[in-house]
Design a protein around this motif. Structure first.
Motif, PDB file in Angstrom:
ATOM      1  N   ILE A  54      -9.940  -6.194 -31.477  1.00 27.28           N
ATOM      2  CA  ILE A  54      -9.283  -5.827 -32.674  1.00 27.28           C
ATOM      3  C   ILE A  54     -10.177  -4.400 -33.150  1.00 27.28           C
ATOM      4  CG2 ILE A  54      -9.033  -6.048 -35.198  1.00 27.28           C
ATOM      5  CD1 ILE A  54      -8.184  -8.968 -34.547  1.00 27.28           C
ATOM      6  N   ALA A  55     -11.546  -4.727 -33.027  1.00 31.86           N
ATOM      7  CA  ALA A  55     -12.524  -3.616 -33.266  1.00 31.86           C
ATOM      8  C   ALA A  55     -12.300  -2.439 -32.505  1.00 31.86           C
ATOM      9  CB  ALA A  55     -13.953  -4.022 -33.251  1.00 31.86           C
ATOM     10  N   SER A  56     -11.733  -2.533 -31.297  1.00 30.75           N
ATOM     11  CA  SER A  56     -11.735  -1.176 -30.295  1.00 30.75           C
ATOM     12  C   SER A  56     -10.400  -0.575 -30.620  1.00 30.75           C
ATOM     13  CB  SER A  56     -11.619  -1.966 -28.945  1.00 30.75           C
ATOM     14  OG  SER A  56     -10.386  -2.463 -28.645  1.00 30.75           O
ATOM     15  N   TRP A  57      -9.404  -0.915 -31.302  1.00 27.89           N
ATOM     16  CA  TRP A  57      -8.067  -0.395 -31.622  1.00 27.89           C
ATOM     17  C   TRP A  57      -8.383   0.789 -32.378  1.00 27.89           C
ATOM     18  CZ3 TRP A  57      -5.161  -5.140 -33.714  1.00 27.89           C
ATOM     19  CH2 TRP A  57      -4.976  -6.194 -32.644  1.00 27.89           C
ATOM     20  N   ASP A  58      -7.452   1.889 -32.220  1.00 24.69           N
ATOM     21  CA  ASP A  58      -7.521   3.243 -32.861  1.00 24.69           C
ATOM     22  C   ASP A  58      -7.139   2.696 -34.280  1.00 24.69           C
ATOM     23  OD1 ASP A  58      -8.795   4.781 -30.619  1.00 24.69           O
ATOM     24  OD2 ASP A  58      -6.684   5.026 -29.981  1.00 24.69           O
ATOM     25  N   PRO A  59      -7.397   3.488 -35.113  1.00 26.34           N
ATOM     26  CA  PRO A  59      -6.814   3.298 -36.583  1.00 26.34           C
ATOM     27  C   PRO A  59      -5.313   3.612 -36.725  1.00 26.34           C
ATOM     28  CG  PRO A  59      -8.875   4.713 -36.706  1.00 26.34           C
ATOM     29  CD  PRO A  59      -8.444   4.586 -35.152  1.00 26.34           C
ATOM     30  N   PRO A  60      -4.639   2.657 -37.284  1.00 29.28           N
ATOM     31  CA  PRO A  60      -3.266   2.700 -37.132  1.00 29.28           C
ATOM     32  C   PRO A  60      -2.786   4.068 -37.811  1.00 29.28           C
ATOM     33  CG  PRO A  60      -3.657   1.079 -38.629  1.00 29.28           C
ATOM     34  CD  PRO A  60      -5.221   1.484 -38.061  1.00 29.28           C
TER      35      PRO A  60
END
Length: 87
Positions: A54-60
């Motif tokens: 989750i922390a690695s996701w790009d901001p939505p």
């Protein structure tokens, strides 16, 4: 050994507790005792992996925020997402 839903909930709580600025040596010692059980270690590693993903996701995009708000990510949301690991 198969991790339980309680193991996953406790693992998520430990992850949040250990991140707290108030976490001290006593907390870490208590965690080491808790995580010594293989089933609990498995649950903690699974929760930590979900958290890292989750922390690695790009901001939505701004349009995704209402959906993310509904998920209420945090300790409770992390438990909900990590709960899928049980099945």
């Amino acid at each position: 050994m198969t991790r339980t839903e309680d193991d996953v909930r406790e693992a998520a709580a430990w992850l949040e507790r250990l991140r707290s600025p108030q976490a001290g040596d006593g907390d870490r010692e208590e965690f080491e005792t808790w995580v010594a059980h293989p089933r609990r270690r498995d649950a903690f590693e699974a929760v930590a992996a979900v958290d890292a993903e989750i922390a690695s996701w790009d901001p939505p995009s701004p349009s995704a925020w209402p959906i993310l708000g509904a998920l209420a990510l945090g300790a409770g949301g992390l438990v909900a997402v990590a709960g899928m690991l049980i099945h």
